[in-house]
Design a protein around this motif. Structure first.
Motif, mmCIF file in Angstrom:
data_model
loop_
_atom_site.group_PDB
_atom_site.id
_atom_site.type_symbol
_atom_site.label_atom_id
_atom_site.label_comp_id
_atom_site.label_asym_id
_atom_site.label_seq_id
_atom_site.Cartn_x
_atom_site.Cartn_y
_atom_site.Cartn_z
ATOM 1 N N LEU A 26 0.832 -1.209 0.000
ATOM 2 C CA LEU A 26 0.000 0.000 0.000
ATOM 3 C C LEU A 26 0.863 1.255 0.000
ATOM 4 C CD1 LEU A 26 -2.898 1.316 0.475
ATOM 5 C CD2 LEU A 26 -2.244 1.283 2.882
ATOM 6 N N LEU A 27 1.899 1.262 0.834
ATOM 7 C CA LEU A 27 2.794 2.425 0.877
ATOM 8 C C LEU A 27 3.475 2.663 -0.469
ATOM 9 C CD1 LEU A 27 4.510 1.982 4.355
ATOM 10 C CD2 LEU A 27 3.052 3.878 3.648
ATOM 11 N N GLY A 28 3.899 1.579 -1.111
ATOM 12 C CA GLY A 28 4.633 1.723 -2.360
ATOM 13 C C GLY A 28 3.775 2.020 -3.565
ATOM 14 N N LEU A 29 2.645 1.316 -3.699
ATOM 15 C CA LEU A 29 1.833 1.450 -4.909
ATOM 16 C C LEU A 29 0.776 2.545 -4.827
ATOM 17 C CD1 LEU A 29 1.257 -2.292 -5.893
ATOM 18 C CD2 LEU A 29 2.868 -0.658 -6.883
ATOM 19 N N VAL A 30 0.134 2.677 -3.695
ATOM 20 C CA VAL A 30 -0.965 3.636 -3.586
ATOM 21 C C VAL A 30 -0.468 4.995 -3.094
ATOM 22 C CG1 VAL A 30 -3.193 4.099 -2.492
ATOM 23 C CG2 VAL A 30 -2.623 1.777 -3.219
ATOM 24 N N LEU A 31 0.261 4.988 -1.997
ATOM 25 C CA LEU A 31 0.714 6.253 -1.416
ATOM 26 C C LEU A 31 2.024 6.757 -2.020
ATOM 27 C CD1 LEU A 31 -0.168 5.521 2.312
ATOM 28 C CD2 LEU A 31 -1.513 6.752 0.601
ATOM 29 N N ALA A 37 11.832 1.103 -2.789
ATOM 30 C CA ALA A 37 12.211 0.523 -1.501
ATOM 31 C C ALA A 37 11.014 -0.151 -0.838
ATOM 32 C CB ALA A 37 12.800 1.594 -0.589
ATOM 33 N N SER A 38 9.846 0.466 -0.918
ATOM 34 C CA SER A 38 8.643 -0.117 -0.312
ATOM 35 C C SER A 38 8.297 -1.455 -0.954
ATOM 36 C CB SER A 38 7.461 0.838 -0.447
ATOM 37 O OG SER A 38 7.667 1.994 0.308
ATOM 38 N N LEU A 39 8.410 -1.546 -2.264
ATOM 39 C CA LEU A 39 8.104 -2.808 -2.940
ATOM 40 C C LEU A 39 9.134 -3.887 -2.608
ATOM 41 C CD1 LEU A 39 6.827 -1.517 -6.392
ATOM 42 C CD2 LEU A 39 5.496 -2.400 -4.463
ATOM 43 N N LEU A 40 10.395 -3.500 -2.435
ATOM 44 C CA LEU A 40 11.409 -4.471 -2.023
ATOM 45 C C LEU A 40 11.143 -4.980 -0.608
ATOM 46 C CD1 LEU A 40 14.613 -2.849 -3.528
ATOM 47 C CD2 LEU A 40 13.744 -5.135 -4.049
ATOM 48 N N MET A 80 17.142 -1.129 1.837
ATOM 49 C CA MET A 80 17.840 -0.139 2.667
ATOM 50 C C MET A 80 18.806 0.684 1.821
ATOM 51 S SD MET A 80 16.510 -0.242 5.569
ATOM 52 C CE MET A 80 14.982 -0.839 4.889
ATOM 53 N N HIS A 81 19.458 0.023 0.882
ATOM 54 C CA HIS A 81 20.378 0.726 -0.010
ATOM 55 C C HIS A 81 19.608 1.760 -0.841
ATOM 56 C CE1 HIS A 81 24.245 0.994 -2.063
ATOM 57 N NE2 HIS A 81 23.555 1.188 -3.165
ATOM 58 N N ARG A 82 18.463 1.351 -1.342
ATOM 59 C CA ARG A 82 17.643 2.247 -2.163
ATOM 60 C C ARG A 82 17.042 3.367 -1.320
ATOM 61 N NH1 ARG A 82 17.485 4.909 -6.144
ATOM 62 N NH2 ARG A 82 15.459 5.426 -6.954
ATOM 63 N N LEU A 83 16.596 3.031 -0.119
ATOM 64 C CA LEU A 83 15.984 4.018 0.763
ATOM 65 C C LEU A 83 16.972 5.104 1.176
ATOM 66 C CD1 LEU A 83 13.192 4.379 2.011
ATOM 67 C CD2 LEU A 83 13.985 3.134 4.006
ATOM 68 N N MET A 84 18.225 4.719 1.333
ATOM 69 C CA MET A 84 19.253 5.688 1.716
ATOM 70 C C MET A 84 19.807 6.446 0.517
ATOM 71 S SD MET A 84 19.335 5.565 4.914
ATOM 72 C CE MET A 84 17.784 4.821 5.330
ATOM 73 N N GLY A 130 22.826 -2.387 7.609
ATOM 74 C CA GLY A 130 23.215 -1.490 8.691
ATOM 75 C C GLY A 130 24.247 -0.471 8.245
ATOM 76 N N ARG A 131 25.196 -0.911 7.428
ATOM 77 C CA ARG A 131 26.200 0.012 6.890
ATOM 78 C C ARG A 131 25.543 1.092 6.034
ATOM 79 N NH1 ARG A 131 29.015 -1.792 1.705
ATOM 80 N NH2 ARG A 131 26.901 -1.253 1.122
ATOM 81 N N ASP A 132 24.587 0.677 5.209
ATOM 82 C CA ASP A 132 23.906 1.649 4.356
ATOM 83 C C ASP A 132 23.140 2.681 5.180
ATOM 84 O OD1 ASP A 132 24.915 0.429 2.134
ATOM 85 O OD2 ASP A 132 23.070 -0.644 1.629
#
Length: 161
Positions: A26-31, A37-40, A80-84, A130-132
């Motif tokens: 829902l976070l990735g597709l709708v919002l 990152a949400s889909l991953l 996490m890599h994509r989110l950062m 964690g490093r990312d």
């Protein structure tokens, strides 16, 4: 309160993962909150369901649960890599997962060795996540450390096993 057996706890965790899958979807597709990152993360939760669902034998055994677990934590590290929004070393989790998967396949008859290698691979994927977070989060140091703590704990547990 009644004591719960391990199979019941695993089923509850699998149901929670299904709900988390729906929330991240829902976070990735709708919002459209960090859609990639949400889909991953949604994929990671969905992949953990067969890994957690208890079954004495059959199609949910180690031949399915080990790759599902490895793919789930690979998706989480990539998320996490994509989110950062880090540019460098994006393929490191994929390479680590491929090497871990190859090692698990080569250790085929020995399930204990396969589980040990899987735990090590998942721990190292947690270390990458964690490093990312430590490199990419734009918060002050205590908040960033708090965000990275679950992934670093995953590393400790994975390597310890």
């Amino acid at each position: 309160m009644h004591n719960l057996d391990a199979a019941t706890l695993q089923m509850v965790t699998a149901v929670v993962d299904l709900l988390a899958f729906l929330v991240w979807l829902l976070l990735g597709l709708v919002l459209r909150v960090a859609p990639q990152a949400s889909l991953l993360i949604a994929a990671a939760h969905l992949l953990l369901v067969p890994a957690l669902w208890p079954s004495p034998a059959g199609p949910w055994g180690p031949p399915l649960t080990m790759p599902a677990t490895l793919l789930a934590f690979t998706c989480l590290a990539l998320a996490m890599h994509r989110l950062m929004r880090l540019e460098r070393m994006a393929l490191t989790p994929v390479v680590l997962a491929a090497l871990t998967g190859l090692g698990i396949a080569l250790l085929y008859p020995d399930e204990n060795a396969q589980r040990a290698l899987l735990s090590l691979g998942v721990g190292l994927l947690g270390l990458l996540a964690g490093r990312d977070i430590l490199l990419g989060a734009g918060f002050n140091r205590p908040i960033t450390a708090l965000l990275a703590l679950p992934y670093l704990w995953l590393t400790i547990v994975g390597v310890w096993r």
